[in-house]
Scaffold this motif. Structure first.
Motif, PDB file in Angstrom:
ATOM      1  N   GLY A  78     -20.745   6.091  -4.114  1.00  0.00           N
ATOM      2  CA  GLY A  78     -20.574   4.713  -3.662  1.00  0.00           C
ATOM      3  C   GLY A  78     -20.433   3.718  -4.792  1.00  0.00           C
ATOM      4  N   LEU A  79     -20.365   4.214  -6.025  1.00  0.00           N
ATOM      5  CA  LEU A  79     -20.321   3.330  -7.191  1.00  0.00           C
ATOM      6  C   LEU A  79     -18.898   2.842  -7.458  1.00  0.00           C
ATOM      7  CD1 LEU A  79     -22.724   5.218  -9.629  1.00  0.00           C
ATOM      8  CD2 LEU A  79     -23.239   3.241  -8.178  1.00  0.00           C
ATOM      9  N   HIS A  80     -18.840   1.651  -8.030  1.00  0.00           N
ATOM     10  CA  HIS A  80     -17.579   1.053  -8.434  1.00  0.00           C
ATOM     11  C   HIS A  80     -17.049   1.792  -9.670  1.00  0.00           C
ATOM     12  CE1 HIS A  80     -15.477  -1.794 -11.126  1.00  0.00           C
ATOM     13  NE2 HIS A  80     -14.922  -2.255 -10.017  1.00  0.00           N
ATOM     14  N   VAL A  81     -15.804   2.223  -9.631  1.00  0.00           N
ATOM     15  CA  VAL A  81     -15.189   2.937 -10.751  1.00  0.00           C
ATOM     16  C   VAL A  81     -14.299   2.011 -11.570  1.00  0.00           C
ATOM     17  CG1 VAL A  81     -13.638   4.845 -11.409  1.00  0.00           C
ATOM     18  CG2 VAL A  81     -15.229   5.122  -9.488  1.00  0.00           C
ATOM     19  N   TRP A  82     -13.514   1.209 -10.864  1.00  0.00           N
ATOM     20  CA  TRP A  82     -12.553   0.336 -11.558  1.00  0.00           C
ATOM     21  C   TRP A  82     -12.047  -0.715 -10.593  1.00  0.00           C
ATOM     22  CZ3 TRP A  82      -7.539  -0.152  -9.788  1.00  0.00           C
ATOM     23  CH2 TRP A  82      -6.662  -0.892 -10.589  1.00  0.00           C
ATOM     24  N   SER A  83     -11.736  -1.893 -11.129  1.00  0.00           N
ATOM     25  CA  SER A  83     -11.081  -2.926 -10.329  1.00  0.00           C
ATOM     26  C   SER A  83     -10.299  -3.837 -11.254  1.00  0.00           C
ATOM     27  CB  SER A  83     -12.109  -3.727  -9.514  1.00  0.00           C
ATOM     28  OG  SER A  83     -12.990  -4.420 -10.380  1.00  0.00           O
ATOM     29  N   ALA A 124       0.828  -1.214   0.000  1.00  0.00           N
ATOM     30  CA  ALA A 124       0.000   0.000   0.000  1.00  0.00           C
ATOM     31  C   ALA A 124       0.858   1.258   0.000  1.00  0.00           C
ATOM     32  CB  ALA A 124      -0.929  -0.005   1.219  1.00  0.00           C
ATOM     33  N   SER A 125       1.955   1.249   0.743  1.00  0.00           N
ATOM     34  CA  SER A 125       2.839   2.422   0.788  1.00  0.00           C
ATOM     35  C   SER A 125       3.443   2.710  -0.575  1.00  0.00           C
ATOM     36  CB  SER A 125       3.958   2.198   1.816  1.00  0.00           C
ATOM     37  OG  SER A 125       3.432   2.119   3.117  1.00  0.00           O
ATOM     38  N   GLY A 126       3.820   1.655  -1.289  1.00  0.00           N
ATOM     39  CA  GLY A 126       4.369   1.855  -2.631  1.00  0.00           C
ATOM     40  C   GLY A 126       3.358   2.456  -3.584  1.00  0.00           C
ATOM     41  N   ILE A 127       2.112   1.997  -3.509  1.00  0.00           N
ATOM     42  CA  ILE A 127       1.059   2.565  -4.360  1.00  0.00           C
ATOM     43  C   ILE A 127       0.825   4.027  -3.997  1.00  0.00           C
ATOM     44  CG2 ILE A 127      -1.401   2.452  -4.936  1.00  0.00           C
ATOM     45  CD1 ILE A 127      -1.236  -0.576  -4.514  1.00  0.00           C
ATOM     46  N   ALA A 128       0.726   4.310  -2.692  1.00  0.00           N
ATOM     47  CA  ALA A 128       0.479   5.688  -2.247  1.00  0.00           C
ATOM     48  C   ALA A 128       1.591   6.622  -2.691  1.00  0.00           C
ATOM     49  CB  ALA A 128       0.348   5.717  -0.723  1.00  0.00           C
ATOM     50  N   ARG A 129       2.825   6.179  -2.574  1.00  0.00           N
ATOM     51  CA  ARG A 129       3.959   7.021  -2.966  1.00  0.00           C
ATOM     52  C   ARG A 129       3.927   7.340  -4.459  1.00  0.00           C
ATOM     53  NH1 ARG A 129       7.285   4.130  -0.714  1.00  0.00           N
ATOM     54  NH2 ARG A 129       8.041   2.879  -2.460  1.00  0.00           N
ATOM     55  N   ARG A 130       3.583   6.346  -5.262  1.00  0.00           N
ATOM     56  CA  ARG A 130       3.524   6.565  -6.708  1.00  0.00           C
ATOM     57  C   ARG A 130       2.336   7.459  -7.093  1.00  0.00           C
ATOM     58  NH1 ARG A 130       6.156   1.829  -5.945  1.00  0.00           N
ATOM     59  NH2 ARG A 130       7.702   1.172  -7.511  1.00  0.00           N
ATOM     60  N   LEU A 131       1.188   7.243  -6.453  1.00  0.00           N
ATOM     61  CA  LEU A 131       0.018   8.076  -6.742  1.00  0.00           C
ATOM     62  C   LEU A 131       0.260   9.529  -6.337  1.00  0.00           C
ATOM     63  CD1 LEU A 131      -2.946   5.799  -5.600  1.00  0.00           C
ATOM     64  CD2 LEU A 131      -2.481   6.556  -7.944  1.00  0.00           C
ATOM     65  N   ASP A 132       0.883   9.720  -5.180  1.00  0.00           N
ATOM     66  CA  ASP A 132       1.077  11.069  -4.652  1.00  0.00           C
ATOM     67  C   ASP A 132       2.048  11.878  -5.501  1.00  0.00           C
ATOM     68  OD1 ASP A 132       0.024  12.693  -2.644  1.00  0.00           O
ATOM     69  OD2 ASP A 132       1.875  12.603  -1.491  1.00  0.00           O
ATOM     70  N   ALA A 133       2.852  11.195  -6.306  1.00  0.00           N
ATOM     71  CA  ALA A 133       3.788  11.903  -7.178  1.00  0.00           C
ATOM     72  C   ALA A 133       3.107  12.449  -8.426  1.00  0.00           C
ATOM     73  CB  ALA A 133       4.933  10.976  -7.588  1.00  0.00           C
ATOM     74  N   LEU A 134       1.851  12.025  -8.674  1.00  0.00           N
ATOM     75  CA  LEU A 134       1.125  12.491  -9.848  1.00  0.00           C
ATOM     76  C   LEU A 134       0.472  13.836  -9.560  1.00  0.00           C
ATOM     77  CD1 LEU A 134      -0.611   9.133 -10.846  1.00  0.00           C
ATOM     78  CD2 LEU A 134       1.513  10.085 -11.769  1.00  0.00           C
ATOM     79  N   ILE A 142      -1.148  -0.725 -11.342  1.00  0.00           N
ATOM     80  CA  ILE A 142      -2.323  -0.187 -10.643  1.00  0.00           C
ATOM     81  C   ILE A 142      -2.375   1.326 -10.759  1.00  0.00           C
ATOM     82  CG2 ILE A 142      -3.350   0.138  -8.350  1.00  0.00           C
ATOM     83  CD1 ILE A 142      -2.340  -2.682  -7.634  1.00  0.00           C
ATOM     84  N   VAL A 143      -1.244   1.990 -10.513  1.00  0.00           N
ATOM     85  CA  VAL A 143      -1.195   3.454 -10.585  1.00  0.00           C
ATOM     86  C   VAL A 143      -1.494   3.937 -11.990  1.00  0.00           C
ATOM     87  CG1 VAL A 143       0.348   5.446 -10.394  1.00  0.00           C
ATOM     88  CG2 VAL A 143       0.361   3.688  -8.618  1.00  0.00           C
ATOM     89  N   SER A 144      -0.948   3.254 -13.001  1.00  0.00           N
ATOM     90  CA  SER A 144      -1.195   3.646 -14.395  1.00  0.00           C
ATOM     91  C   SER A 144      -2.676   3.529 -14.741  1.00  0.00           C
ATOM     92  CB  SER A 144      -0.358   2.769 -15.328  1.00  0.00           C
ATOM     93  OG  SER A 144      -0.625   3.082 -16.675  1.00  0.00           O
ATOM     94  N   ALA A 145      -3.321   2.453 -14.266  1.00  0.00           N
ATOM     95  CA  ALA A 145      -4.741   2.266 -14.554  1.00  0.00           C
ATOM     96  C   ALA A 145      -5.593   3.334 -13.871  1.00  0.00           C
ATOM     97  CB  ALA A 145      -5.167   0.875 -14.102  1.00  0.00           C
ATOM     98  N   ILE A 146      -5.253   3.658 -12.612  1.00  0.00           N
ATOM     99  CA  ILE A 146      -6.013   4.679 -11.889  1.00  0.00           C
ATOM    100  C   ILE A 146      -5.821   6.053 -12.541  1.00  0.00           C
ATOM    101  CG2 ILE A 146      -6.182   5.912  -9.685  1.00  0.00           C
ATOM    102  CD1 ILE A 146      -5.486   3.280  -8.312  1.00  0.00           C
ATOM    103  N   GLU A 147      -4.593   6.345 -12.951  1.00  0.00           N
ATOM    104  CA  GLU A 147      -4.325   7.633 -13.599  1.00  0.00           C
ATOM    105  C   GLU A 147      -5.171   7.780 -14.860  1.00  0.00           C
ATOM    106  OE1 GLU A 147      -0.554  10.315 -15.211  1.00  0.00           O
ATOM    107  OE2 GLU A 147      -0.381   8.125 -15.103  1.00  0.00           O
ATOM    108  N   LYS A 148      -5.295   6.732 -15.638  1.00  0.00           N
ATOM    109  CA  LYS A 148      -6.097   6.796 -16.858  1.00  0.00           C
ATOM    110  C   LYS A 148      -7.581   6.996 -16.534  1.00  0.00           C
ATOM    111  CE  LYS A 148      -2.983   3.937 -19.639  1.00  0.00           C
ATOM    112  NZ  LYS A 148      -2.789   2.635 -20.337  1.00  0.00           N
ATOM    113  N   THR A 178      -5.162  -7.498  -5.765  1.00  0.00           N
ATOM    114  CA  THR A 178      -6.378  -6.906  -6.305  1.00  0.00           C
ATOM    115  C   THR A 178      -6.435  -5.441  -5.911  1.00  0.00           C
ATOM    116  OG1 THR A 178      -7.668  -7.534  -4.359  1.00  0.00           O
ATOM    117  CG2 THR A 178      -7.654  -9.065  -6.216  1.00  0.00           C
ATOM    118  N   ALA A 179      -7.069  -4.651  -6.730  1.00  0.00           N
ATOM    119  CA  ALA A 179      -7.272  -3.230  -6.443  1.00  0.00           C
ATOM    120  C   ALA A 179      -8.662  -2.841  -6.915  1.00  0.00           C
ATOM    121  CB  ALA A 179      -6.212  -2.385  -7.131  1.00  0.00           C
ATOM    122  N   MET A 180      -9.361  -2.037  -6.115  1.00  0.00           N
ATOM    123  CA  MET A 180     -10.705  -1.591  -6.466  1.00  0.00           C
ATOM    124  C   MET A 180     -10.860  -0.124  -6.098  1.00  0.00           C
ATOM    125  SD  MET A 180     -14.432  -3.163  -5.405  1.00  0.00           S
ATOM    126  CE  MET A 180     -14.133  -3.024  -3.652  1.00  0.00           C
TER     127      MET A 180
END
Length: 358
Positions: A324-329, A272-282, A346-352, A315-317
């Motif tokens: 409350g709707l599902h956006v991506w998983s 989770a920390s790795g994902i957060a660090r990569r997301l926060d850099a965007l 995961i970060v690339s998919a969320i960014e898109k 997995t990521a959701m």
């Protein structure tokens, strides 16, 4: 001054949460990181004089290239400029570069309080300043402890643990307690036997504490974000959308994501920390604590990772918190040791998914 400088680093992290705390720890000790090698090379000079003051056993006789005011300003500008260039297109690079420069300059300002008059304004022949608090070891200890405690208070108010582990919650408190304890020996202990003992202790401390700070800070995330102001009931005139042709100068607000790992074990927290660090850099995304107060969280990201006989599964959701709707998983699998690759996917998919349209 030794550990009190780290109070400035913690406070500056609270001011600019995207700055690396590890780099801030290096920044506040930057001129000392230069000073000791320059003494070893014979460029600057210090002498071991037992009992020189109540707090120190060092006579700092020649250090215009690192500890003069002009040199400190120049080093601060160089660090800030280098950081600005190195950060490239990263979000808030001006602010990050500025706080790194302030970190470097803060060393001279705090040294001014404790040093005897050995801090030159320009060259060695110029006026030398120092208020001399080192002449009282108890007063020096109290000042440095207060600086650390104040910096920690600012830091803890500005950040929150990414997961519920004790290390994420209390690790930085433990580091500050360690620094204060180490300062007891530094101020009240016996004089060193030789310069190389001082050199080795100083360099190992500066680099080691920066590494620990970087690691512990990676377990935390920004706790608060400024909430949007309530609309003015007296002025309901429609406004152009941000980023539209009618309002080209104002960029879209970043999406605020709260990250919620499935477990509190070391693997889940590191993933989770790795994902957060990569997301926060965007630039278009800001990660905040899941339990952050007064924060307009737009999305919740749930993630999990498990080991299997054949490797890893993750997995990521992503959920929209307003609806409350599902956006991506997505589910992922890979060999052991491929966590970083899965995090990038995961970060690339969320960014898109969250990339502003238009």
């Amino acid at each position: 001054m030794f550990v009190g400088h780290y109070g400035a680093a913690l406070a500056l992290k609270g001011v600019e949460n995207k700055a690396s705390l590890g780099l801030l720890f290096l920044g506040v000790q930057f001129v000392d990181l230069l000073f000791f090698p320059l003494v070893l090379a014979g460029v600057e000079q210090m002498n071991i004089v037992p009992g020189h003051t109540e707090s120190t056993h060092f006579e700092l006789s020649y250090m215009p290239f690192t500890h003069s005011l002009v040199a400190s300003v120049l080093w601060a500008a160089l660090v800030a400029g280098g950081a600005f260039v190195a950060l490239g297109k990263r979000s808030r690079r001006r602010s990050i570069a500025l706080v790194l420069g302030v970190a470097v300059l803060s060393h001279w300002v705090l040294d001014l309080i404790v040093h005897t008059p050995d801090l030159p304004l320009l060259g060695d022949a110029s006026i030398k300043l120092g208020f001399g608090l080192w002449n009282s070891a108890p007063a020096t200890f109290i000042l440095e402890a207060v600086l650390l405690a104040g910096g920690l208070w600012i830091y803890l108010r500005a950040t929150a643990p990414k997961a519920g582990s004790r290390l994420a919650r209390f690790g930085m408190v433990g580091l500050v307690v360690l620094l204060i304890g180490l300062n007891v020996y530094n101020l009240f202990g016996p004089p060193p036997a030789a310069f190389m003992e001082v050199f080795g202790f100083a360099m190992a401390s500066y680099l080691g504490f920066a590494g620990i700070a970087f690691w512990l800070d990676g377990l935390r995330m920004p706790a608060h974000a400024k909430p949007e102001p309530a609309p003015d009931a007296a002025n309901l005139t429609p406004k152009p959308e941000e980023g539209s042709d009618d309002n080209p100068t104002q960029a879209s607000a970043p999406a605020m994501i709260a990250l919620k790992p499935s477990g509190t074990d070391a693997l889940s927290e590191a993933f989770a920390s790795g994902i957060a660090r990569r997301l926060d850099a965007l630039e278009a995304i800001e990660v905040v604590a899941n339990d952050a107060q007064e924060t307009r969280i737009s999305h919740l990201l749930r993630c999990s990772i498990n080991t299997t006989e054949s490797g890893l599964t993750a997995t990521a959701m992503l959920l929209d918190t307003d609806t409350g709707l599902h956006v991506w998983s997505q589910a992922y699998s890979g060999e052991a040791g491929t966590e970083a690759n899965i995090q990038e996917k995961i970060v690339s998919a969320i960014e898109k998914k969250l990339r502003p349209s238009g």
